[in-house]
Scaffold this active site. Sequence first.
Site, PDB file in Angstrom:
ATOM      1  N   HIS A   7      37.684  45.667  47.133  1.00  0.00           N
ATOM      2  CA  HIS A   7      36.460  46.240  46.570  1.00  0.00           C
ATOM      3  C   HIS A   7      36.599  46.530  45.088  1.00  0.00           C
ATOM      4  O   HIS A   7      37.699  46.604  44.549  1.00  0.00           O
ATOM      5  CB  HIS A   7      36.016  47.507  47.316  1.00  0.00           C
ATOM      6  CG  HIS A   7      37.014  48.642  47.328  1.00  0.00           C
ATOM      7  ND1 HIS A   7      37.919  48.823  48.337  1.00  0.00           N
ATOM      8  CD2 HIS A   7      37.223  49.651  46.462  1.00  0.00           C
ATOM      9  CE1 HIS A   7      38.644  49.900  48.093  1.00  0.00           C
ATOM     10  NE2 HIS A   7      38.249  50.429  46.943  1.00  0.00           N
ATOM     11  N   HIS A  78      37.867  51.596  39.532  1.00  0.00           N
ATOM     12  CA  HIS A  78      39.093  50.881  39.905  1.00  0.00           C
ATOM     13  C   HIS A  78      38.772  49.603  40.670  1.00  0.00           C
ATOM     14  O   HIS A  78      37.653  49.407  41.125  1.00  0.00           O
ATOM     15  CB  HIS A  78      40.053  51.766  40.717  1.00  0.00           C
ATOM     16  CG  HIS A  78      39.558  52.203  42.072  1.00  0.00           C
ATOM     17  ND1 HIS A  78      38.906  53.388  42.290  1.00  0.00           N
ATOM     18  CD2 HIS A  78      39.632  51.603  43.289  1.00  0.00           C
ATOM     19  CE1 HIS A  78      38.606  53.503  43.578  1.00  0.00           C
ATOM     20  NE2 HIS A  78      39.032  52.422  44.211  1.00  0.00           N
ATOM     21  N   GLU A 127      44.053  49.961  42.827  1.00  0.00           N
ATOM     22  CA  GLU A 127      44.350  50.484  44.163  1.00  0.00           C
ATOM     23  C   GLU A 127      44.900  49.332  44.985  1.00  0.00           C
ATOM     24  O   GLU A 127      44.339  48.232  44.962  1.00  0.00           O
ATOM     25  CB  GLU A 127      43.066  51.022  44.799  1.00  0.00           C
ATOM     26  CG  GLU A 127      43.255  51.545  46.232  1.00  0.00           C
ATOM     27  CD  GLU A 127      41.935  52.076  46.836  1.00  0.00           C
ATOM     28  OE1 GLU A 127      40.840  51.689  46.372  1.00  0.00           O
ATOM     29  OE2 GLU A 127      42.021  52.880  47.779  1.00  0.00           O
TER      30      GLU A 127
HETATM   31 CO    CO Z   1      38.866  52.307  46.334  1.00  0.00          CO
END
Ligand code: CO
Length: 131
Positions: A7, A78, A127
Amino acid sequence: MLELLNHVAIAVPDLASASASYRALGADVSAVQRLPEHGVSVVFVQISNTKIELLEPLGEASPIAKFLAKNPAGGMHHLCYEVADLDAAIQTLSDNGARVLGEPKIGAHGKPVVFLHPKDFQGVLIELEQA
Ligand code: CO
């Protein structure tokens, strides 16, 4: 090491309003999940090849609050990549001098995640999520 882009996360000042913006585009927006251990409330917008994570601060110590103080309208926060073996990835990154931010925690998808320092990745917070 990096598998899929899981994502792209966007910090938003108002999750309901941001969700409405994406629903107006015809997107499939999930129910709100509260993640107190991460200091965020999130929804996921499903796109055919990835997801958009909308993040709103939850609690006073939210890491998103500082970001929104600098970017009041919101902004890209992020990128999340899936890795086949999170522990091995952390070891490899540490061996190469990358800064891993804390220990893995369970993320929004019920899988371990860890964050990497943006200064080691061209200013972008990364991440990693166990695939
Ligand atoms: Co995230």
